[in-house]
Design a protein around this motif. Structure first.
Motif, short mmCIF file in Angstrom:
data_model
loop_
_atom_site.label_atom_id
_atom_site.label_comp_id
_atom_site.label_asym_id
_atom_site.label_seq_id
_atom_site.Cartn_x
_atom_site.Cartn_y
_atom_site.Cartn_z
N LEU A 63 0.85 -1.23 -0.29
CA LEU A 63 -0.03 -0.02 0.02
C LEU A 63 0.81 0.73 0.17
CD1 LEU A 63 -3.11 -1.37 2.59
CD2 LEU A 63 -2.64 -1.18 -0.16
N ILE A 64 0.49 2.58 -0.11
CA ILE A 64 1.23 3.64 -0.51
C ILE A 64 1.97 3.87 1.18
CG2 ILE A 64 -1.02 5.20 -0.24
CD1 ILE A 64 0.40 6.73 -2.64
N ASP A 65 1.45 3.74 2.64
CA ASP A 65 1.84 3.50 3.01
C ASP A 65 3.29 3.16 3.75
OD1 ASP A 65 0.67 1.24 4.15
OD2 ASP A 65 -0.79 2.18 5.85
N ALA A 97 5.72 5.71 -6.54
CA ALA A 97 6.46 7.23 -7.21
C ALA A 97 5.67 7.31 -7.83
CB ALA A 97 7.58 7.16 -7.60
N GLN A 98 5.07 6.67 -9.12
CA GLN A 98 3.73 6.79 -10.14
C GLN A 98 2.31 6.77 -8.97
OE1 GLN A 98 5.20 2.81 -12.23
NE2 GLN A 98 5.44 4.64 -13.84
N LEU A 99 2.03 5.86 -8.24
CA LEU A 99 0.86 5.96 -7.71
C LEU A 99 1.04 7.10 -7.05
CD1 LEU A 99 -1.73 4.87 -6.27
CD2 LEU A 99 -0.45 3.42 -4.78
N SER A 136 -11.12 6.81 -1.27
CA SER A 136 -10.68 6.35 0.06
C SER A 136 -10.83 5.14 0.46
CB SER A 136 -11.78 6.68 1.40
OG SER A 136 -12.91 6.07 0.88
N TYR A 137 -10.53 4.13 -0.94
CA TYR A 137 -10.37 2.83 -0.14
C TYR A 137 -9.40 2.55 -0.83
CZ TYR A 137 -10.71 3.07 -5.28
OH TYR A 137 -10.96 3.67 -6.83
N PRO A 138 -8.41 1.33 -0.23
CA PRO A 138 -6.92 0.75 -0.09
C PRO A 138 -6.47 1.00 -1.54
CG PRO A 138 -8.03 -0.93 0.74
CD PRO A 138 -8.66 0.07 0.36
N ILE A 139 -5.27 1.31 -2.45
CA ILE A 139 -5.04 1.55 -3.37
C ILE A 139 -3.67 0.65 -2.75
CG2 ILE A 139 -4.57 2.10 -5.95
CD1 ILE A 139 -6.31 4.04 -5.68
N ALA A 140 -3.03 0.12 -3.89
CA ALA A 140 -1.75 -0.60 -4.10
C ALA A 140 -0.54 -0.68 -4.92
CB ALA A 140 -2.27 -2.25 -3.59
#
Length: 178
Positions: free
Chosen positions: A19-21, A80-82, A92-96
């Motif tokens: 995930l982004i985090d 970086a692209q995300l 608001s949903y998770p994006i990986a």
């Protein structure tokens, strides 16, 4: 080149994404108390159709949650692209990110080469949808070979809500393979 396709009723393969985090998760595992998971694979930030679709998905996310279905989106993009893509997304949903080419193959996704360097810097998967039930089995599969072929989200929500209703006792379809 032939592709190996997953079949309805198959156990969803082990696919780990980030995930982004920077937290890692396994796709196909229920989250937030929702027993099913809808995994939306998208091409990447270079695709304006993907951006529109991901923003539309936000509009039906709560209806899917009401039906007991969590949502996640994933692509082969880099972090970086995300991060750059998030400026165009209102979700608001998770994006990986970081879906590997090997995982794309394991999922039976169609994979494309970029047409030119400005498009993106890596091979990417075409869209796919995998709905995994509480037993880790594939209940719905939708795989496309181009960005214009995607499920209508309102139809999808209505259908999945109906499938999840216990009084309908709706089985996994498409299990007869010859």
């Amino acid at each position: 080149m032939s592709t190996q396709k997953l079949h309805p009723g198959d156990t969803f393969p082990q696919v780990k994404v980030t995930l982004i985090d920077d937290s890692e998760i396994n796709l196909g595992k229920s989250e937030n108390g929702l027993p099913w998971q809808a995994i939306f694979v998208y091409r990447g930030k270079h695709c304006p159709i993907c951006t529109s679709f991901l923003n539309e998905l936000e509009e039906v996310k709560s209806a899917l949650a009401d039906a007991g279905i969590g949502v996640i989106a994933v692509s082969g993009d880099s972090k970086a692209q995300l991060e750059e893509h998030m400026a165009s997304l209102n979700v608001s949903y998770p994006i990986a990110y970081g879906l590997t080419e090997e995982s794309m193959q394991d999922l039976g996704l169609y994979i494309s080469k970029p047409r030119f360097a400005k498009e993106t810097d890596h091979n990417f998967s075409e869209p796919g949808l995998f709905v995994v039930n509480e037993h880790g089995k594939l209940h719905v599969i939708d795989i496309a070979n181009n960005p214009v072929s995607r499920p209508n989200l309102k139809t999808l929500v209505g259908g999945l809500t109906w499938i999840r209703d216990p009084k309908n006792d709706y089985p996994i379809r498409g299990t007869l393979n010859y």
